[in-house]
Design an enzyme around this catalytic site. Sequence first.
Site, PDB file in Angstrom:
ATOM      1  N   HIS A 119       0.681  -0.983   0.291  1.00  0.00           N
ATOM      2  CA  HIS A 119       0.000  -0.242   0.323  1.00  0.00           C
ATOM      3  C   HIS A 119       0.616   1.883  -0.307  1.00  0.00           C
ATOM      4  CE1 HIS A 119      -2.517   3.151   2.240  1.00  0.00           C
ATOM      5  NE2 HIS A 119      -3.383   2.884   1.553  1.00  0.00           N
ATOM      6  N   HIS A 165       2.189  10.697  -2.257  1.00  0.00           N
ATOM      7  CA  HIS A 165       0.364  10.805  -1.030  1.00  0.00           C
ATOM      8  C   HIS A 165       0.082  12.077  -1.458  1.00  0.00           C
ATOM      9  CE1 HIS A 165      -1.880   9.364   2.602  1.00  0.00           C
ATOM     10  NE2 HIS A 165      -2.288   8.464   1.638  1.00  0.00           N
TER      11      HIS A 165
END
Length: 574
Positions: A119, A165
């Site tokens: 992830h 991100h």
Amino acid sequence: MSKQTYRVCFCFRRRFRLAATVAPPPIKALFEQYSDNGIMTADQFHRFLVDVQKQEKATLEDAQAIMHSTVHIFHRKGFNLETFFKYLFGDSNPALDPDRKVHHDMNAPLSHYFIFTGHNSYLTGNQLSSDCSDVPIIEALKKGVRVIELDIWPNSTKDDVEVLHGRTLTTPVVLLKCLKSIKAHAFSASEYPVVITLEDHLTNDLQAKVAKMVTETFGDMLFTPGADSLVEFPSPEILKRRIIISTKPPKEYLKATDTKASGNASQKENDSLEAWGGEIPSFKSRSIAESKDDLEEDDEEDLQEDNSAPVYKNLIAIHAGKGKGGLDDWLKVDPDKVRRLSLSEQELEKAAKTHGPQIVRFTQRNILRVYPKGIRFDSSNYNPLIGWMHGAQMVAFNMQGYGRSLWVMQGMFKANGGCGYVKKPDILMNNESIFDPRVTLPFKMTLKVTVYMGEGWYYDFSHTHFDAYSPPDFYTRVGIAGVPADTIMKRTKAIEDSWIPAWNEEFLFPLTVPELAILRIEVHEYDMSEKDDFGGQACLPISELGKGIRAVPLYSQKGEKYKSVKLLMHFDFV
């Protein structure tokens, strides 16, 4: 090793005698049973391998080869007690067979396998402010991770693509660098396919640019199905040394907002964790309030209209999408096509309460990806069993942190030669009787674990690492990560002031679903005034656990193997 001195105060010192590593009484008894006049011959050692180690196929020649391979401790006539004990505690007697390569059937569709999944694979640390880099991607691939996640965004001038991100303070890395690193290291640990899951925040022209980058970087390595969607996923065997792109079908570009996530919650979460990582979360669902306090990934929806570059769309081999309805709609099984569904850990927990068997049925043909809740700013993880026991193939984990959940993940993928693909057990693939994770099944077998002793800390740690005033007081925790009925942890007594603790304690673990069970082993040093110190850990898939007396090497919090630290244990199924 004879004596060791600890300073108590300015004037006083304590001196402790350091014992040598010697065979504990149960090992001495076994040696006496399989030897004559202090010598174990090759014939007797062969009988020991069959009777105790449960190596039924071992031949006399195998026994002789083992004895000769340890020639530096091999007595001319056979093993004496010392050399027999050194063999048992040596590297050539592990709990998992190092020569056992890929042995699962690799010809079933991808949906029939648990897949080692990362992830936010590009992050070097926390989810809010760490650097983005190709380095953690390379490290993950070297460890056998088979699914790499990249969040792709326009750069500041909107003319190139970066990986970061989104809506956080993470510093970006250019996409092309990540793609080139994936190509260079994709098959360093395993020949089985690497899936790149893209979380796409791009305009149509940048999607076209990504398509060009991907095709030029990977060339013939890229698997493109040549159709809108697959009727069934190909097998890992067919897809060896191939790269697969998975993302949701493109939709109209949504401009990103400049809002930044706040990191205040991470401190609260860190404060609640023990120094060497909090215990694996139970299967109890979290509160509604906690569920709402989440920074979710973009919802996946299949939109009818799309203005995307067709070349980009044609790259997508594994289509992702939820649809616009609720759970019943998300979990519909289409006989004419397969897809990937992504759920957050909370969404899966909620769905498991009401739709457990439907999730299992869905995962028999389709792929389910589970990802960590958004407030895991510190890159911690969740209990992977919640996904695995529902058949979820891609249980996505933050690989850059550490903690018990990640140890269990690493333990699961030690199976099947460490190739990153583990065949799901038949219980999850049975069409006639769909497995219901909520139902407690009768016990199938009992795992008997004996913890004899440990050694190696004296060589791998400074003599005051655990205690400034005396040798350490080690104890072992041993237990199971599995379905709720099987999950448990037990512990030995603490052995005071010893670098070579001998516990000689036995534990029984009745198992209802042994196919999904992971053996957890931890050693800690008891500290009366502060938190106990971490002394090593190992997680082993029970499906591949060697029976008999085995040496179990221990690993650090980050999953790195210690040079010397190991336990001597006995495993049996009764």
